[in-house]
Design an enzyme around this catalytic site. Structure first.
Site, short mmCIF file in Angstrom:
data_model
loop_
_atom_site.label_atom_id
_atom_site.label_comp_id
_atom_site.label_asym_id
_atom_site.label_seq_id
_atom_site.Cartn_x
_atom_site.Cartn_y
_atom_site.Cartn_z
N MET A 275 0.82 -1.21 0.00
CA MET A 275 0.00 0.00 0.00
C MET A 275 0.85 1.27 0.00
O MET A 275 0.33 2.37 -0.03
CB MET A 275 -0.89 0.03 1.24
CG MET A 275 -1.98 -1.02 1.27
SD MET A 275 -3.17 -0.77 -0.07
CE MET A 275 -3.85 0.83 0.41
N ARG A 276 2.16 1.09 0.05
CA ARG A 276 3.00 2.27 0.16
C ARG A 276 2.82 3.22 -1.02
O ARG A 276 2.80 4.44 -0.85
CB ARG A 276 4.47 1.85 0.27
CG ARG A 276 5.33 2.92 0.93
CD ARG A 276 6.79 2.67 0.69
NE ARG A 276 7.26 1.44 1.29
CZ ARG A 276 7.81 1.36 2.51
NH1 ARG A 276 7.93 2.44 3.22
NH2 ARG A 276 8.23 0.22 2.98
N ALA A 277 2.67 2.64 -2.19
CA ALA A 277 2.53 3.47 -3.40
C ALA A 277 1.29 4.35 -3.31
O ALA A 277 1.32 5.53 -3.67
CB ALA A 277 2.48 2.60 -4.64
N VAL A 280 1.98 7.18 -0.87
CA VAL A 280 2.92 8.15 -1.42
C VAL A 280 2.24 8.99 -2.49
O VAL A 280 2.40 10.22 -2.55
CB VAL A 280 4.17 7.44 -2.00
CG1 VAL A 280 5.01 8.41 -2.80
CG2 VAL A 280 4.99 6.81 -0.89
#
Ligand SMILES: [Zn+2]
Length: 659
Positions: A275-277, A280
């Site tokens: 889920m980092r994308a 970000v």
């Protein structure tokens, strides 16, 4: 005081400048990775950012840059009294040199004083210096593994942590991480790649007028930096004010549902991990709106955020052809951008999507499987992901990855010896300089005979152990090191005719992956026809190496001696460049030579280098030439067939150990 090149004087590089500015507005985005060839002024642009950042208020005298409004409760210079008057200072840009020691980065703890005087003497490192500023790593792809780990830990937790034998110090370390790299010199470890919020590809402009302007400004700057800086002072001030204003606006910027839906749709369409994308992208879009002076995120913000946040997040394999597959020429930069058509499609799809609940859509990724659709039987035990048919020339993926795990069945201990980050303890000694790794048992043994006397000297010290400097012992460890693995591959007709080249390529690729995992440098010399060529100068880029290998021409006569001489030259040059990296030569040949002088003389000249000969001779009658060659080299011979069992990697590691 040196004057830096002004940010506002940088020509072009719009993506890079925007990525840096957005991070300045919202450090939570997580930094920027800048990829590009040499001579593109990457570093100049990065270094020029610091001058634009708002000043930071710090507690006077605190070496850890505590904020007077909210001092770090664990600050080694604390605790700080409340109500201190803030001391503003410029934001720092701290450079982390690739070869820095762990102490220099994380700070150093004087273990000796801690043990003998009971004092925690801590000298802050670069992570402390970078707190609330920018941490810049040039050539971040060449950073040592242990520094990468340190950096990842600090970046993930916002805390730097030093621990030596139970004595520990921690302090806040939140910084904007900026890395620059030249992909030709090696790829970044995937774990580190994902840590950078944004990634931009930088290349020199192809527009002659723009190039002329770059040169003009650079010449003007070099001729008179101070005057040049004055000419751009207004531009710098405007940018600094705009950053400050955007920071203030940031908390008020709204992220409407449809914009959020677009973000998640795009991330899903690009099959990014985790889920980092999404996070970000959301932060980037919000920062962009703030930067533009708006209060709400628009579709365009999402589009721009995708371009900056996604290029480095697609799933990668070390063997991805850097040319981007058939059709894409090398160096066109396409593989590191994102597919614009797919982006537009995903944005459009998000507009059409119904508002109720998430729809999985037709193309699910492989790991969506277990979550839905009712597992029948052992649903949790999914088939391995790499089930695609492997073409015969491809590297032995499974075999290759297997040795790490399968090695436990083999000669135990041999592998273990090379896997530990800091190596295993093999003894103890009196420290030579600063004590870093206490060997407690040896220290106690050294102190024990003196305890009775020391007790008396101290007056009634009771049963407390009294340690003196001369008692301290540190552990002697055997660490791992990286090597240069130079392949010297016979690409002549005799090899090609027997269709051996395919197997050889597979074998070499397997070794390349092994080298990649170990951060070795690899190089490739080939020989065929009348000469030997350096197909790949020593590099850390497995992408490059595999691409060169795939394009390898074959056929012609076999100038084995020329191949060996060429290898010798490469090793000699590399010894100058990187003297601490020990070389390992892997000669892939059937031992025949049909052109040039007898190879034995050339082989003997290489006898000081650790070597392995991969014997490609086959058939009922064997001449054993490769064995003779190995003897002349003073190395080991291994048959090509044995590679299938993953032996070569093991042999190479054994040779590496004794090398
Ligand atoms: Zn402090």
């Amino acid at each position: 005081m040196t004057v830096g090149y002004p940010f506002s004087a940088v020509v072009g590089h719009d993506d890079l400048k925007l990525a840096l500015l957005l991070n300045a507005v919202s450090p939570a985005i997580g930094g920027v990775l800048v990829r590009g060839e040499k001579g593109t002024a990457k570093s100049t642009v990065v270094r020029s950012l610091a001058a634009l950042l708002p000043r930071v208020a710090v507690v006077a005298g605190c070496r850890f840059s505590c904020d007077p409004a909210a001092p770090d409760p664990s600050c080694p210079d604390g605790p700080h009294a409340s109500g201190l008057s803030p001391q503003p200072r410029p934001a720092r840009l701290v450079e982390l040199p690739v070869g820095a020691s762990e102490d220099r980065v994380a700070g150093s703890l004087d273990l000796e004083r801690a043990l003998t005087e009971g004092v925690k003497a801590y000298e802050p490192g670069l992570l402390a210096a970078a707190h609330r500023g920018v941490l810049y790593v040039d050539e971040v792809n060449l950073l040592h593994d242990h520094l990468v780990d340190l950096l990842l830990d600090a970046a993930a937790m916002g805390v730097a942590h030093v621990e030596r034998e139970g004595v520990s110090v921690r302090h806040a370390a939140r910084f904007l991480l900026v890395g620059t790299m030249n992909p030709e010199e090696g790829e970044l470890r995937p774990q580190l790649l994902d840590r950078f919020g944004l990634a931009v590809e930088v290349r020199a402009s192809r527009d002659p007028a723009e190039r002329a302007e770059v040169v003009r400004r650079r010449l003007a700057f070099d001729a008179g930096p101070a005057g040049f800086a004055r000419a751009y002072a207004g531009g710098e001030r405007d940018l600094a004010l705009r950053i400050a204003a955007a920071r203030e606006r940031l908390p008020a910027v709204a992220l409407p549902d449809d914009a959020l839906r677009k973000i998640t749709a795009v991330c899903a369409a690009f099959d990014v991990e985790g889920m980092r994308a999404d996070l970000v992208m959301a932060r980037t879009a919000v920062a962009l709106a703030a930067w533009e002076g708006r209060d709400e995120v628009t579709s365009d913000d999402v589009r721009t955020a995708a371009r900056l946040a996604l290029p480095h997040r697609r799933r990668r394999d070390p063997f991805d052809d850097p040319s981007g597959g058939p059709g894409g020429g090398p160096g066109d930069g396409k593989d590191h951008g994102i597919d614009e058509e797919r982006l537009e499609q995903a944005l459009a799809d998000a507009d059409d999507a119904p508002d109720d609940g998430p729809d999985d859509g037709p193309d699910k990724g492989p790991d969506d499987g277990p979550d839905d659709g009712g597992p029948s039987g052992g649903g949790g035990e999914q088939a391995p992901v790499n089930q695609a048919p492997v073409n015969p020339g491809a590297p032995y993926r499974t075999r290759l990855l297997a040795p790490e795990a399968a090695g436990r069945g083999g000669p135990a201990g041999r592998r273990g010896r090379t896997t530990g980050e800091s190596g295993r303890t093999v003894g103890a000694r009196t420290p030579d300089g600063r004590l870093r790794r206490l060997n407690l048992a040896a220290t106690l043994a050294a102190a024990a005979p003196h305890q009775h006397r020391r007790g008396h000297e101290r007056g009634r010290a009771g049963s407390r152990l009294v340690l003196r400097r001369e008692d301290l012992r540190e552990s002697l460890r055997e660490g791992r090191e990286s090597n240069l693995v130079l392949f010297c591959v016979d690409a002549s007709g005799s090899m090609a005719a027997r269709a051996r080249m395919r197997a050889v390529k597979g074998a070499v690729l397997s070794l390349l992956l092994d080298a990649y995992q170990r951060r070795d440098k690899v190089g490739l010399v080939t020989f065929r026809g009348a000469e030997a060529t350096v197909a790949l100068p020593p590099t850390s880029s497995v992408d490059l190496a595999s691409a060169r290998l795939a394009r390898l021409a074959t056929g012609g006569r076999t100038p084995l001696a020329a191949g060996l001489r060429r290898a010798e030259q490469v090793l000699a040059a590399e010894r100058l460049r990187d003297p601490r990296r020990r070389p390992l030569l892997v000669v892939v040949t059937d031992g025949r030579h049909t052109a040039g002088p007898d190879p034995v003389t050339a082989a003997r000249r290489l006898s000081g280098v650790a070597s392995v000969v991969v014997d490609c001779e086959h058939g009922p009658v064997r001449l054993g030439l490769a064995g003779r060659l190995a003897a002349a080299l003073g190395g080991t011979a291994i048959r090509l067939e044995e590679l299938a069992a993953g032996h070569l990697a093991a042999v190479v590691r054994d040779v590496r150990r004794v090398a």
